[in-house]
Design a protein around this motif. Structure first.
Motif, PDB file in Angstrom:
ATOM      1  N   GLU A 114       0.811  -1.219   0.000  1.00  0.00           N
ATOM      2  CA  GLU A 114       0.000   0.000   0.000  1.00  0.00           C
ATOM      3  C   GLU A 114       0.846   1.271   0.000  1.00  0.00           C
ATOM      4  OE1 GLU A 114      -3.666   2.102   2.534  1.00  0.00           O
ATOM      5  OE2 GLU A 114      -2.792   0.197   3.202  1.00  0.00           O
ATOM      6  N   THR A 115       1.855   1.335   0.868  1.00  0.00           N
ATOM      7  CA  THR A 115       2.653   2.560   0.962  1.00  0.00           C
ATOM      8  C   THR A 115       3.473   2.792  -0.297  1.00  0.00           C
ATOM      9  OG1 THR A 115       2.827   2.217   3.349  1.00  0.00           O
ATOM     10  CG2 THR A 115       4.307   3.830   2.377  1.00  0.00           C
ATOM     11  N   LEU A 116       4.055   1.725  -0.840  1.00  0.00           N
ATOM     12  CA  LEU A 116       4.834   1.862  -2.070  1.00  0.00           C
ATOM     13  C   LEU A 116       3.930   2.265  -3.233  1.00  0.00           C
ATOM     14  CD1 LEU A 116       7.679   1.578  -3.275  1.00  0.00           C
ATOM     15  CD2 LEU A 116       7.114  -0.798  -3.827  1.00  0.00           C
ATOM     16  N   ASP A 117       2.762   1.658  -3.311  1.00  0.00           N
ATOM     17  CA  ASP A 117       1.812   2.025  -4.363  1.00  0.00           C
ATOM     18  C   ASP A 117       1.440   3.502  -4.255  1.00  0.00           C
ATOM     19  OD1 ASP A 117       1.841  -0.582  -5.214  1.00  0.00           O
ATOM     20  OD2 ASP A 117      -0.076  -1.116  -4.300  1.00  0.00           O
ATOM     21  N   TYR A 118       1.228   3.969  -3.024  1.00  0.00           N
ATOM     22  CA  TYR A 118       0.853   5.366  -2.814  1.00  0.00           C
ATOM     23  C   TYR A 118       1.987   6.305  -3.228  1.00  0.00           C
ATOM     24  CZ  TYR A 118      -0.929   9.562  -0.525  1.00  0.00           C
ATOM     25  OH  TYR A 118      -1.375  10.831  -0.278  1.00  0.00           O
ATOM     26  N   TYR A 119       3.220   5.891  -2.984  1.00  0.00           N
ATOM     27  CA  TYR A 119       4.390   6.688  -3.362  1.00  0.00           C
ATOM     28  C   TYR A 119       4.350   7.040  -4.848  1.00  0.00           C
ATOM     29  CZ  TYR A 119       9.450   7.874  -3.407  1.00  0.00           C
ATOM     30  OH  TYR A 119      10.659   8.506  -3.519  1.00  0.00           O
ATOM     31  N   PHE A 120       3.907   6.098  -5.648  1.00  0.00           N
ATOM     32  CA  PHE A 120       3.900   6.317  -7.091  1.00  0.00           C
ATOM     33  C   PHE A 120       2.736   7.188  -7.555  1.00  0.00           C
ATOM     34  CE2 PHE A 120       6.928   2.969  -6.727  1.00  0.00           C
ATOM     35  CZ  PHE A 120       7.813   3.204  -7.765  1.00  0.00           C
ATOM     36  N   THR A 121       1.729   7.349  -6.717  1.00  0.00           N
ATOM     37  CA  THR A 121       0.628   8.235  -7.105  1.00  0.00           C
ATOM     38  C   THR A 121       1.076   9.692  -7.140  1.00  0.00           C
ATOM     39  OG1 THR A 121      -0.221   8.571  -4.840  1.00  0.00           O
ATOM     40  CG2 THR A 121      -1.043   6.655  -6.072  1.00  0.00           C
ATOM     41  N   PHE A 122       2.156  10.038  -6.409  1.00  0.00           N
ATOM     42  CA  PHE A 122       2.668  11.407  -6.471  1.00  0.00           C
ATOM     43  C   PHE A 122       3.085  11.772  -7.897  1.00  0.00           C
ATOM     44  CE2 PHE A 122       3.830  10.691  -1.850  1.00  0.00           C
ATOM     45  CZ  PHE A 122       2.859  11.540  -1.358  1.00  0.00           C
ATOM     46  N   ALA A 123       3.522  10.760  -8.647  1.00  0.00           N
ATOM     47  CA  ALA A 123       3.912  10.975 -10.041  1.00  0.00           C
ATOM     48  C   ALA A 123       2.775  10.623 -11.000  1.00  0.00           C
ATOM     49  CB  ALA A 123       5.147  10.141 -10.377  1.00  0.00           C
ATOM     50  N   SER A 124       1.567  10.440 -10.435  1.00  0.00           N
ATOM     51  CA  SER A 124       0.386  10.077 -11.234  1.00  0.00           C
ATOM     52  C   SER A 124       0.623   8.785 -12.011  1.00  0.00           C
ATOM     53  CB  SER A 124       0.008  11.218 -12.195  1.00  0.00           C
ATOM     54  OG  SER A 124      -0.239  12.414 -11.494  1.00  0.00           O
ATOM     55  N   GLN A 125       1.268   7.816 -11.353  1.00  0.00           N
ATOM     56  CA  GLN A 125       1.601   6.553 -11.997  1.00  0.00           C
ATOM     57  C   GLN A 125       1.113   5.376 -11.162  1.00  0.00           C
ATOM     58  OE1 GLN A 125       2.951   6.266 -14.997  1.00  0.00           O
ATOM     59  NE2 GLN A 125       3.398   8.449 -15.280  1.00  0.00           N
ATOM     60  N   VAL A 126       0.936   4.242 -11.828  1.00  0.00           N
ATOM     61  CA  VAL A 126       0.583   2.991 -11.165  1.00  0.00           C
ATOM     62  C   VAL A 126       1.772   2.048 -11.295  1.00  0.00           C
ATOM     63  CG1 VAL A 126      -0.961   0.999 -11.154  1.00  0.00           C
ATOM     64  CG2 VAL A 126      -1.868   3.290 -11.652  1.00  0.00           C
ATOM     65  N   LEU A 127       2.239   1.521 -10.181  1.00  0.00           N
ATOM     66  CA  LEU A 127       3.405   0.645 -10.187  1.00  0.00           C
ATOM     67  C   LEU A 127       3.046  -0.718 -10.769  1.00  0.00           C
ATOM     68  CD1 LEU A 127       6.342   0.129  -9.390  1.00  0.00           C
ATOM     69  CD2 LEU A 127       5.535  -0.494  -7.103  1.00  0.00           C
ATOM     70  N   GLU A 128       3.826  -1.150 -11.739  1.00  0.00           N
ATOM     71  CA  GLU A 128       3.606  -2.446 -12.386  1.00  0.00           C
ATOM     72  C   GLU A 128       4.178  -3.573 -11.536  1.00  0.00           C
ATOM     73  OE1 GLU A 128       5.294  -4.935 -16.276  1.00  0.00           O
ATOM     74  OE2 GLU A 128       5.544  -2.751 -16.166  1.00  0.00           O
ATOM     75  N   ILE A 129       3.428  -4.647 -11.396  1.00  0.00           N
ATOM     76  CA  ILE A 129       3.935  -5.868 -10.764  1.00  0.00           C
ATOM     77  C   ILE A 129       4.394  -6.788 -11.888  1.00  0.00           C
ATOM     78  CG2 ILE A 129       3.452  -7.756  -9.191  1.00  0.00           C
ATOM     79  CD1 ILE A 129       3.289  -4.854  -8.023  1.00  0.00           C
ATOM     80  N   ASP A 130       5.680  -7.093 -11.901  1.00  0.00           N
ATOM     81  CA  ASP A 130       6.311  -7.765 -13.036  1.00  0.00           C
ATOM     82  C   ASP A 130       6.387  -9.275 -12.807  1.00  0.00           C
ATOM     83  OD1 ASP A 130       7.754  -8.436 -15.265  1.00  0.00           O
ATOM     84  OD2 ASP A 130       9.571  -7.341 -14.700  1.00  0.00           O
ATOM     85  N   GLU A 131       5.735 -10.037 -13.673  1.00  0.00           N
ATOM     86  CA  GLU A 131       5.807 -11.497 -13.582  1.00  0.00           C
ATOM     87  C   GLU A 131       7.217 -12.003 -13.885  1.00  0.00           C
ATOM     88  OE1 GLU A 131       2.878 -13.124 -16.160  1.00  0.00           O
ATOM     89  OE2 GLU A 131       1.173 -12.457 -14.929  1.00  0.00           O
ATOM     90  N   ASN A 132       7.982 -11.207 -14.625  1.00  0.00           N
ATOM     91  CA  ASN A 132       9.358 -11.583 -14.974  1.00  0.00           C
ATOM     92  C   ASN A 132      10.375 -10.759 -14.183  1.00  0.00           C
ATOM     93  OD1 ASN A 132       8.564 -13.461 -17.077  1.00  0.00           O
ATOM     94  ND2 ASN A 132       7.984 -11.653 -18.274  1.00  0.00           N
ATOM     95  N   TYR A 133      10.011 -10.427 -12.962  1.00  0.00           N
ATOM     96  CA  TYR A 133      10.828  -9.546 -12.122  1.00  0.00           C
ATOM     97  C   TYR A 133      12.264 -10.050 -11.977  1.00  0.00           C
ATOM     98  CZ  TYR A 133      12.151  -6.890  -7.908  1.00  0.00           C
ATOM     99  OH  TYR A 133      12.783  -6.083  -6.990  1.00  0.00           O
ATOM    100  N   GLU A 134      12.439 -11.344 -11.762  1.00  0.00           N
ATOM    101  CA  GLU A 134      13.780 -11.892 -11.560  1.00  0.00           C
ATOM    102  C   GLU A 134      14.649 -11.700 -12.799  1.00  0.00           C
ATOM    103  OE1 GLU A 134      14.997 -12.950  -8.735  1.00  0.00           O
ATOM    104  OE2 GLU A 134      13.079 -12.629  -7.702  1.00  0.00           O
ATOM    105  N   GLU A 135      14.051 -11.746 -13.972  1.00  0.00           N
ATOM    106  CA  GLU A 135      14.793 -11.489 -15.205  1.00  0.00           C
ATOM    107  C   GLU A 135      15.109 -10.005 -15.349  1.00  0.00           C
ATOM    108  OE1 GLU A 135      16.101 -13.641 -17.499  1.00  0.00           O
ATOM    109  OE2 GLU A 135      15.588 -15.081 -15.910  1.00  0.00           O
ATOM    110  N   THR A 136      14.150  -9.159 -14.974  1.00  0.00           N
ATOM    111  CA  THR A 136      14.369  -7.712 -15.057  1.00  0.00           C
ATOM    112  C   THR A 136      15.509  -7.287 -14.137  1.00  0.00           C
ATOM    113  OG1 THR A 136      12.005  -7.411 -15.527  1.00  0.00           O
ATOM    114  CG2 THR A 136      13.245  -5.456 -14.904  1.00  0.00           C
ATOM    115  N   LEU A 137      15.670  -7.989 -13.014  1.00  0.00           N
ATOM    116  CA  LEU A 137      16.764  -7.691 -12.083  1.00  0.00           C
ATOM    117  C   LEU A 137      18.138  -7.802 -12.744  1.00  0.00           C
ATOM    118  CD1 LEU A 137      15.813  -9.484  -8.732  1.00  0.00           C
ATOM    119  CD2 LEU A 137      16.155  -7.035  -9.046  1.00  0.00           C
ATOM    120  N   LYS A 138      18.225  -8.572 -13.814  1.00  0.00           N
ATOM    121  CA  LYS A 138      19.504  -8.798 -14.486  1.00  0.00           C
ATOM    122  C   LYS A 138      19.861  -7.664 -15.452  1.00  0.00           C
ATOM    123  CE  LYS A 138      18.759 -13.808 -14.270  1.00  0.00           C
ATOM    124  NZ  LYS A 138      18.550 -15.047 -15.074  1.00  0.00           N
TER     125      LYS A 138
END
Length: 255
Positions: A114-138
């Motif tokens: 909730e808090t992290l999601d709210y942080y992104f509303t300051f930029a009028s954005q919605v944070l994406e939850i990435d199914e391939n997050y572990e690959e994006t980390l690379k």
């Protein structure tokens, strides 16, 4: 003589949670351009989340200084050490909080909070939850974000070699290279154009703006700035709601 000006976005060019500049702010920026002064955005936002304003800026310092471009292309990039990205992720796992990561083209997290999601509303954005997050980390990561208070900062970067925390909100932070910051990106831009920092001006309001405001020749704090930003500024203008950018540029006779 001021030849280039760097502007924070949120709380400086626009009110928090909005993407529209006031007419007086747009007028002031356009007059700067007409007077031969370069105008750059200097933001903690990811490169791809910078709003498309009506005014054409000469360039962008994004990711708190880690990725800088002008209208001709890339000027500078500085990604986080991959080992530090993985260590910070492990620390977040131990703290039971998600970690948002930003590559050049993508901003995502491993799960929602909730808090992290709210942080992104300051930029009028919605944070994406990435199914391939572990690959994006690379991929090269330019900035990370976590929803923690400052008392937990040390836990977040424990065991990391070359990252630091910067923040403009009490309940979340940005994580960047230890050799990063808006002032580092600004110096890269100045070098690119053969300008001196004494010829640069910067506007900001948040804690992550403090280093650039103290670094340039003329640092302007918005009237809505945090107290620590006001204390190191050369000049304190009115608030973003009161067209502080316009007022300061008038004060310094740049428009």
């Amino acid at each position: 003589m001021t030849k280039i000006i760097f502007f924070d976005i949120d709380g400086t060019l626009v009110k928090l949670g909005t993407t529209q500049m006031s007419e007086k702010t747009k007028y002031a920026l356009q007059k700067c351009k007409e007077n031969g002064i370069k105008i750059f955005i200097a933001t903690g936002r990811p490169y791809m989340w910078v709003p498309k304003f009506d005014i054409e800026f000469d360039g962008i310092v994004s990711f708190n200084g880690q990725y800088c471009i002008d209208t001709n292309g890339l000027i500078y990039k500085n990604n986080i050490d991959p080992e530090d990205v993985l260590q910070c992720k492990r620390n977040c796992d131990d703290m039971n909080i998600p970690l948002a990561i930003a590559t050049k083209d993508k901003m995502c997290a491993n799960y929602s909070q909730e808090t992290l999601d709210y942080y992104f509303t300051f930029a009028s954005q919605v944070l994406e939850i990435d199914e391939n997050y572990e690959e994006t980390l690379k991929e090269p990561v330019f900035q990370m974000m976590a929803a923690i208070d400052s008392k937990d900062d040390e836990k977040l970067i424990e065991g990391c070699r070359s990252i630091q925390i910067t923040r403009w909100w009490d309940h979340a932070c940005d994580i960047i290279p230890v050799n990063g910051g808006k002032e580092i990106g600004i110096q890269q831009v100045l070098d690119h154009y053969g300008l001196k920092k004494e010829e640069a001006m910067a506007f900001g309001d948040g804690g992550n703006d403090a280093t650039m405001i103290s670094y340039v020749g003329t640092g302007i704090a918005m009237g809505n700035s945090k107290q620590e930003v006001k204390e190191i500024a050369d000049y304190i203008t009115s608030t973003v709601e009161e067209d502080g950018v316009y007022d300061a540029l008038k004060h310094f006779q740049l428009i």
